[in-house]
Design a protein around this motif. Sequence first.
Motif, PDB file in Angstrom:
ATOM      1  N   ALA A  49     -29.891  37.150  -9.573  1.00  0.00           N
ATOM      2  CA  ALA A  49     -29.959  35.813 -10.161  1.00  0.00           C
ATOM      3  C   ALA A  49     -31.055  34.963  -9.531  1.00  0.00           C
ATOM      4  O   ALA A  49     -31.744  34.209 -10.223  1.00  0.00           O
ATOM      5  N   SER A  50     -31.244  35.073  -8.217  1.00  0.00           N
ATOM      6  CA  SER A  50     -32.276  34.262  -7.573  1.00  0.00           C
ATOM      7  C   SER A  50     -33.682  34.662  -8.009  1.00  0.00           C
ATOM      8  O   SER A  50     -34.620  33.871  -7.896  1.00  0.00           O
ATOM      9  N   GLN A  51     -33.840  35.875  -8.517  1.00  0.00           N
ATOM     10  CA  GLN A  51     -35.132  36.334  -9.005  1.00  0.00           C
ATOM     11  C   GLN A  51     -35.435  35.832 -10.413  1.00  0.00           C
ATOM     12  O   GLN A  51     -36.528  36.054 -10.928  1.00  0.00           O
ATOM     13  N   ARG A  52     -34.442  35.160 -11.029  1.00  0.00           N
ATOM     14  CA  ARG A  52     -34.679  34.604 -12.362  1.00  0.00           C
ATOM     15  C   ARG A  52     -35.081  33.141 -12.310  1.00  0.00           C
ATOM     16  O   ARG A  52     -35.148  32.471 -13.343  1.00  0.00           O
ATOM     17  N   LEU A  53     -35.330  32.621 -11.112  1.00  0.00           N
ATOM     18  CA  LEU A  53     -35.786  31.251 -10.962  1.00  0.00           C
ATOM     19  C   LEU A  53     -37.288  31.173 -11.190  1.00  0.00           C
ATOM     20  O   LEU A  53     -38.031  32.092 -10.855  1.00  0.00           O
ATOM     21  N   ALA A  54     -37.716  30.036 -11.752  1.00  0.00           N
ATOM     22  CA  ALA A  54     -39.137  29.790 -12.006  1.00  0.00           C
ATOM     23  C   ALA A  54     -39.739  30.985 -12.738  1.00  0.00           C
ATOM     24  O   ALA A  54     -39.174  31.468 -13.717  1.00  0.00           O
ATOM     25  N   ASP A  55     -40.901  31.487 -12.264  1.00  0.00           N
ATOM     26  CA  ASP A  55     -41.559  32.617 -12.937  1.00  0.00           C
ATOM     27  C   ASP A  55     -41.384  33.918 -12.156  1.00  0.00           C
ATOM     28  O   ASP A  55     -42.138  34.876 -12.350  1.00  0.00           O
ATOM     29  N   ARG A  56     -40.383  33.973 -11.271  1.00  0.00           N
ATOM     30  CA  ARG A  56     -40.249  35.137 -10.394  1.00  0.00           C
ATOM     31  C   ARG A  56     -40.009  36.427 -11.173  1.00  0.00           C
ATOM     32  O   ARG A  56     -40.537  37.482 -10.807  1.00  0.00           O
ATOM     33  N   LEU A  57     -39.214  36.374 -12.214  1.00  0.00           N
ATOM     34  CA  LEU A  57     -38.884  37.599 -12.930  1.00  0.00           C
ATOM     35  C   LEU A  57     -40.125  38.203 -13.583  1.00  0.00           C
ATOM     36  O   LEU A  57     -40.342  39.418 -13.519  1.00  0.00           O
ATOM     37  N   GLN A  58     -40.975  37.353 -14.155  1.00  0.00           N
ATOM     38  CA  GLN A  58     -42.195  37.863 -14.780  1.00  0.00           C
ATOM     39  C   GLN A  58     -43.158  38.407 -13.728  1.00  0.00           C
ATOM     40  O   GLN A  58     -43.790  39.463 -13.915  1.00  0.00           O
ATOM     41  N   THR A  63     -32.486  29.950  -1.751  1.00  0.00           N
ATOM     42  CA  THR A  63     -33.336  30.388  -2.861  1.00  0.00           C
ATOM     43  C   THR A  63     -34.813  30.455  -2.505  1.00  0.00           C
ATOM     44  O   THR A  63     -35.597  31.006  -3.283  1.00  0.00           O
ATOM     45  N   ILE A  64     -35.218  29.910  -1.366  1.00  0.00           N
ATOM     46  CA  ILE A  64     -36.626  29.953  -0.977  1.00  0.00           C
ATOM     47  C   ILE A  64     -36.966  31.374  -0.513  1.00  0.00           C
ATOM     48  O   ILE A  64     -36.300  31.930   0.363  1.00  0.00           O
ATOM     49  N   ALA A  65     -37.995  31.963  -1.118  1.00  0.00           N
ATOM     50  CA  ALA A  65     -38.381  33.333  -0.767  1.00  0.00           C
ATOM     51  C   ALA A  65     -38.777  33.407   0.708  1.00  0.00           C
ATOM     52  O   ALA A  65     -39.516  32.550   1.215  1.00  0.00           O
ATOM     53  N   SER A  66     -38.294  34.451   1.391  1.00  0.00           N
ATOM     54  CA  SER A  66     -38.584  34.601   2.807  1.00  0.00           C
ATOM     55  C   SER A  66     -38.417  36.062   3.208  1.00  0.00           C
ATOM     56  O   SER A  66     -37.506  36.744   2.735  1.00  0.00           O
ATOM     57  N   GLY A  67     -39.293  36.524   4.087  1.00  0.00           N
ATOM     58  CA  GLY A  67     -39.185  37.886   4.609  1.00  0.00           C
ATOM     59  C   GLY A  67     -38.615  37.944   6.001  1.00  0.00           C
ATOM     60  O   GLY A  67     -38.627  39.003   6.633  1.00  0.00           O
ATOM     61  N   GLU A  68     -38.080  36.808   6.475  1.00  0.00           N
ATOM     62  CA  GLU A  68     -37.599  36.736   7.853  1.00  0.00           C
ATOM     63  C   GLU A  68     -36.484  37.739   8.124  1.00  0.00           C
ATOM     64  O   GLU A  68     -36.457  38.379   9.175  1.00  0.00           O
ATOM     65  N   ALA A  69     -35.552  37.879   7.198  1.00  0.00           N
ATOM     66  CA  ALA A  69     -34.419  38.785   7.419  1.00  0.00           C
ATOM     67  C   ALA A  69     -34.862  40.233   7.506  1.00  0.00           C
ATOM     68  O   ALA A  69     -34.325  41.026   8.292  1.00  0.00           O
ATOM     69  N   LEU A  70     -35.868  40.622   6.714  1.00  0.00           N
ATOM     70  CA  LEU A  70     -36.297  42.016   6.653  1.00  0.00           C
ATOM     71  C   LEU A  70     -37.356  42.372   7.685  1.00  0.00           C
ATOM     72  O   LEU A  70     -37.648  43.560   7.879  1.00  0.00           O
ATOM     73  N   GLU A  71     -37.941  41.392   8.339  1.00  0.00           N
ATOM     74  CA  GLU A  71     -39.048  41.666   9.253  1.00  0.00           C
ATOM     75  C   GLU A  71     -38.703  42.675  10.356  1.00  0.00           C
ATOM     76  O   GLU A  71     -39.504  43.572  10.643  1.00  0.00           O
ATOM     77  N   PRO A  72     -37.532  42.603  11.003  1.00  0.00           N
ATOM     78  CA  PRO A  72     -37.245  43.601  12.051  1.00  0.00           C
ATOM     79  C   PRO A  72     -37.248  45.031  11.526  1.00  0.00           C
ATOM     80  O   PRO A  72     -37.747  45.941  12.214  1.00  0.00           O
ATOM     81  N   VAL A  73     -36.702  45.246  10.340  1.00  0.00           N
ATOM     82  CA  VAL A  73     -36.676  46.596   9.776  1.00  0.00           C
ATOM     83  C   VAL A  73     -38.078  47.035   9.374  1.00  0.00           C
ATOM     84  O   VAL A  73     -38.492  48.170   9.625  1.00  0.00           O
ATOM     85  N   ILE A  74     -38.829  46.138   8.770  1.00  0.00           N
ATOM     86  CA  ILE A  74     -40.188  46.477   8.317  1.00  0.00           C
ATOM     87  C   ILE A  74     -41.107  46.727   9.499  1.00  0.00           C
ATOM     88  O   ILE A  74     -41.903  47.679   9.503  1.00  0.00           O
ATOM     89  N   ASP A  75     -41.026  45.885  10.529  1.00  0.00           N
ATOM     90  CA  ASP A  75     -41.908  46.041  11.690  1.00  0.00           C
ATOM     91  C   ASP A  75     -41.655  47.356  12.416  1.00  0.00           C
ATOM     92  O   ASP A  75     -42.587  47.944  12.996  1.00  0.00           O
ATOM     93  N   SER A  76     -40.406  47.828  12.418  1.00  0.00           N
ATOM     94  CA  SER A  76     -40.111  49.080  13.114  1.00  0.00           C
ATOM     95  C   SER A  76     -40.840  50.259  12.493  1.00  0.00           C
ATOM     96  O   SER A  76     -41.048  51.282  13.150  1.00  0.00           O
ATOM     97  N   MET A  77     -41.226  50.172  11.234  1.00  0.00           N
ATOM     98  CA  MET A  77     -41.963  51.245  10.563  1.00  0.00           C
ATOM     99  C   MET A  77     -43.406  50.858  10.282  1.00  0.00           C
ATOM    100  O   MET A  77     -44.067  51.478   9.449  1.00  0.00           O
ATOM    101  N   ARG A  78     -43.883  49.786  10.943  1.00  0.00           N
ATOM    102  CA  ARG A  78     -45.276  49.332  10.836  1.00  0.00           C
ATOM    103  C   ARG A  78     -45.648  48.956   9.408  1.00  0.00           C
ATOM    104  O   ARG A  78     -46.791  49.132   8.988  1.00  0.00           O
ATOM    105  N   GLY A  79     -44.629  48.454   8.651  1.00  0.00           N
ATOM    106  CA  GLY A  79     -44.893  47.994   7.293  1.00  0.00           C
ATOM    107  C   GLY A  79     -45.359  46.551   7.287  1.00  0.00           C
ATOM    108  O   GLY A  79     -45.699  45.973   8.324  1.00  0.00           O
ATOM    109  N   GLY A  80     -45.371  45.937   6.110  1.00  0.00           N
ATOM    110  CA  GLY A  80     -45.868  44.587   6.002  1.00  0.00           C
ATOM    111  C   GLY A  80     -45.118  43.769   4.973  1.00  0.00           C
ATOM    112  O   GLY A  80     -44.427  44.293   4.107  1.00  0.00           O
ATOM    113  N   VAL A  81     -45.230  42.440   5.099  1.00  0.00           N
ATOM    114  CA  VAL A  81     -44.673  41.481   4.139  1.00  0.00           C
ATOM    115  C   VAL A  81     -45.840  40.754   3.499  1.00  0.00           C
ATOM    116  O   VAL A  81     -46.603  40.067   4.184  1.00  0.00           O
ATOM    117  N   LEU A  82     -46.011  40.907   2.180  1.00  0.00           N
ATOM    118  CA  LEU A  82     -47.127  40.314   1.469  1.00  0.00           C
ATOM    119  C   LEU A  82     -46.624  39.498   0.289  1.00  0.00           C
ATOM    120  O   LEU A  82     -45.672  39.896  -0.391  1.00  0.00           O
TER     121      LEU A  82
END
Length: 679
Positions: free
Chosen positions: A77-86, A594-613
Amino acid sequence: MTGQIVFDPLLPWPAIWALGAVALAGAALALWRGLRGWPLRFFAGFVLVAALTQPSFQEEDRASLTDIVLMVVDKSASQRLADRLQVTEDAADTLQARIEARPNTEIRRIEVGDGEGDTGTQLMTALSTAMAEEPRGRIAGVFLVSDGRLHDLERAPGLPAPMHLLMTGREEDWDRRLIVRNAPAFAILGEPVTLTLRVQDDGAAPGALQTTLDIEVDGGDPQTFTVPVGEDVELPIELPHGGLNVIRFSTPEGAGELTDRNNAALVQINGVRDRLRVLLVSGEPHAGGRTWRNLLKSDSSVDLVHFTILRPPEKQDGVPVTELSLIAFPTRELFLEKIEDFDLIIFDRYKRRGILPAIYLDNVRNYVEQGGAVLVAAGPDFASADSIYRSPLAEIMPAEPTARVIDEGYRPHVTELGQRHPVTAGMTSEDSWGRWLRQIEVEPISGDVVMSGVDDKPLLILDRVGEGRVALLASDQAWLWSRGFEGGGPQLDLLRRLAHWMMKEPELEEEALWAEATGQSMRIIRRTLEEGVGPVTVTRPDGETEEVTLEEVSPGRFEAIYEGPEIGLYRLAEGEQEAVIGLGPAAPREFEQTIASGEALEPVIDSMRGGVLRLEEGVPSIRSVSAGRPAAGRGWIGITPREAFETMDVRQIPLLPAWLTLLLATGLIIGAWLREGRR
């Protein structure tokens, strides 16, 4: 096709290494003694030890397997806000096309909606399920196309390849939400209960210092207050009635905020009475007086004040009053000054004797009209010239005595109307009830006759007068049931229901509409004294209405199950009856943040040298990176090729077959012997 040397040792490796050490020691001893054949001795030992390892040349025919990229697309549901779904759809399509264009690479696209009930976005659960269906050795990367708001981070799986979050939303997004810090499930009527709320602005908010807060109780007209933004606010609220109270708090939508779905909060509090105060006035001692006292004293929530008139004024026997009376009967205090403090007044076989002047009884009548309750348990006194009916109370009595007292045995029974009334509904085993032996004949004037006695004459009549309630029990024989006379009867249940109906307990209202919520469904219940009811109009949180037809499940009780299409406040209406019910919280979990944020996922992503873009900066390009290397940078994300393969055929060629081992070892040993001999 590939080849390699493999070993299949005949002995454990430690034993082979030990034999090798012995062979090496023998060659060293030969060298130390100056024997010219020591190299041949060394190679002979080497051949024998090597033969124990059974070396073979293994040749494999391999077929390369494609790398797999998992792409989890968030469509909650949060992805249907504004133009996020498109934005999400476009980015997912672009990434899929780029992956499919790469050689030896394929993609698995997993779309995730709202979790069941109000569990929120279950991204990690969907990712774990998808990984369980694929070989880990082929997974080259994981793409999450989401706003980063997930609710199952604890289920994040171990990743064999880099994971990246391609985040929707914009830097300038902002949202206002209403948070209920604490709200009790129960509250005492007449006492304020304090709720703690907070209006919170998230994201690039305009920096407002104050806003308005609307409070609605049971869907009524809202009250508006001004509250600060970003601070906890304590609100004292007094519940208006017993039973379920639905309180809705809301703030207006701000200009440019993402959504107003989290601008409201729903609180459901059950109102309970602290203590129920009952005044019991017994006209004279009799066997039934103890029944009323035991009934009321058995309920710990009831404060009972009981007076029995032991010595009426006409009884002149010469005994001093000081030797008979324990305390004076405080008639003025009870019936003039503190009558409003009582929830129920019971007159048990009371008749006019001059103790209560007409002005006191007139005050009792006013007390009823303004919301009080009076129960009259009538005995022979009710049919006499001194009847309480011959007083100002006649204006509120539901029946008039005929002056006839019927002294004969009969079984009370529930009338057809009484089978639908909540006071007597379900009490239908009349054949097993014991008899009562006296009934006062009365003529109904108003109200509902729910029980009858001799020749179907009214026995129990219930009536509403003004804002209050009156009940008339035309017999003083209910105590026979409590003594088990001829098997007894449901005396305790009947009198308790009667007392609680008079004290306006919500569950005993004869005309009522309410709902019981379970998850996102509700059971709609309509109770009535009529033969039937019309459809219930349900108004959903989005303002749409629909009608629900009820079915009769028992006399006077109609029900239906309704599945709510969304979480929020529902309004019910049927005739003059209205009710409100909340399914889940007013703001679902998807709209808590509802504000988009990568803070929660950063520990998991950083452990595999991924990125948030952020996708507002464009869809990143895809590169191949080695395992352990940084897998994200400005404008690009990486996947790790796994070079997985499937073995089609395996062939093994022994490097030291038995015959060759025997030939080499024998030759080397004989050569050493010849070299070290005299010739």
